[in-house]
Motif scaffolding. Structure first.
Motif, PDB file in Angstrom:
ATOM      1  N   PRO A 149       0.822  -1.221   0.000  1.00 14.37           N
ATOM      2  CA  PRO A 149       0.000   0.000   0.000  1.00 14.37           C
ATOM      3  C   PRO A 149       0.857   1.272   0.000  1.00 14.37           C
ATOM      4  CG  PRO A 149      -0.960  -1.609   1.466  1.00 14.37           C
ATOM      5  CD  PRO A 149       0.379  -2.167   1.033  1.00 14.37           C
ATOM      6  N   GLN A 150       1.977   1.253   0.737  1.00 11.63           N
ATOM      7  CA  GLN A 150       2.836   2.446   0.800  1.00 11.63           C
ATOM      8  C   GLN A 150       3.478   2.751  -0.548  1.00 11.63           C
ATOM      9  OE1 GLN A 150       3.314   4.762   3.291  1.00 11.63           O
ATOM     10  NE2 GLN A 150       4.310   5.819   1.585  1.00 11.63           N
ATOM     11  N   ASN A 151       4.029   1.729  -1.239  1.00 12.82           N
ATOM     12  CA  ASN A 151       4.669   2.078  -2.504  1.00 12.82           C
ATOM     13  C   ASN A 151       3.635   2.367  -3.583  1.00 12.82           C
ATOM     14  OD1 ASN A 151       4.191  -0.409  -3.899  1.00 12.82           O
ATOM     15  ND2 ASN A 151       6.200  -1.200  -3.333  1.00 12.82           N
ATOM     16  N   TYR A 152       2.398   1.865  -3.434  1.00 11.70           N
ATOM     17  CA  TYR A 152       1.344   2.259  -4.370  1.00 11.70           C
ATOM     18  C   TYR A 152       0.996   3.736  -4.164  1.00 11.70           C
ATOM     19  CZ  TYR A 152      -2.618   2.165  -7.446  1.00 11.70           C
ATOM     20  OH  TYR A 152      -3.465   2.433  -8.497  1.00 11.70           O
ATOM     21  N   ALA A 153       0.883   4.149  -2.902  1.00 14.03           N
ATOM     22  CA  ALA A 153       0.607   5.557  -2.599  1.00 14.03           C
ATOM     23  C   ALA A 153       1.722   6.439  -3.167  1.00 14.03           C
ATOM     24  CB  ALA A 153       0.457   5.759  -1.098  1.00 14.03           C
ATOM     25  N   ASP A 154       2.974   5.992  -3.024  1.00 16.77           N
ATOM     26  CA  ASP A 154       4.109   6.739  -3.581  1.00 16.77           C
ATOM     27  C   ASP A 154       4.007   6.821  -5.109  1.00 16.77           C
ATOM     28  OD1 ASP A 154       5.097   7.023  -1.006  1.00 16.77           O
ATOM     29  OD2 ASP A 154       6.576   5.408  -1.216  1.00 16.77           O
TER      30      ASP A 154
END
Length: 139
Positions: free
Chosen positions: A48-53
Motif C-alpha cells: 500500500p505504501q509504494n502504491y501511494a508513492d
C-alpha cells in the motif's frame, strides 16, 4: 461492501490522487501487480505504501489529474475497470521535460480481491499513446 464497491471507492479515493494514503484500507499488505506490456511483461510486488508513492509520482509528473472511470464489470472475485486520466505535464516523465501541455492516459485493469482487499491486478496502459503525446508536445 461488494468487490465492485471497494474498487469504485479505491478509484475515487486513492487512484484519483485525492488521498493516496488510504491505500492500506483497500489493498492487502502485498499485492501482485502484473504489468501487461507487449514487449516485456513484468510482475511488481506492491505494498500500500509504494502504491501511494506511485500515485504521488503521477501527481508530480501530471499535476492534479482528472480520472474518469469509463467502465466497470464485476464478476467476483474480479473487477474490471477501464479509465481515462487527463493531466498537465508539469514534471519530468520518461525522460521528457515538462511541457505544460495536456497528457491523456487510457488504461484498464482487472483487480482480484480477497476479503474486500485488492490482492492482485493485471494492468494495461496505452504507453505508446502517452509517449507519442510527449514527443509531439516537445516540438
Amino acid at each position: 461492501m461488494t468487490n465492485e464497491q471497494v474498487i469504485r471507492s479505491f478509484f475515487e479515493t486513492v487512484r484519483s490522487g485525492k488521498d493516496p494514503d488510504q491505500a492500506p484500507h483497500y489493498m492487502a499488505n502485498e499485492v501482485l501487480a502484473h504489468q501487461i506490456n507487449g514487449e516485456n511483461r513484468v510482475t511488481v510486488h506492491r505494498t500500500p505504501q509504494n502504491y501511494a508513492d506511485h500515485v504521488r509520482e503521477m501527481i508530480d509528473a501530471f499535476g492534479t489529474f482528472q480520472l474518469t472511470v469509463e467502465e466497470v464489470i464485476s464478476q467476483d472475485p474480479k473487477v474490471y475497470v477501464r479509465w481515462q486520466q487527463r493531466g498537465t505535464h508539469i514534471g519530468e516523465y520518461e525522460g521528457y521535460a515538462p511541457t505544460g501541455k495536456e497528457i491523456i492516459e487510457l488504461a484498464s485493469a482487472v483487480y482480484r480481491l480477497e476479503e474486500c482487499k485488492i490482492v492482485e491486478y493485471w494492468i494495461q496502459i496505452d504507453r505508446l499513446g502517452i509517449l507519442e503525446q510527449l514527443k509531439r508536445n516537445q516540438m
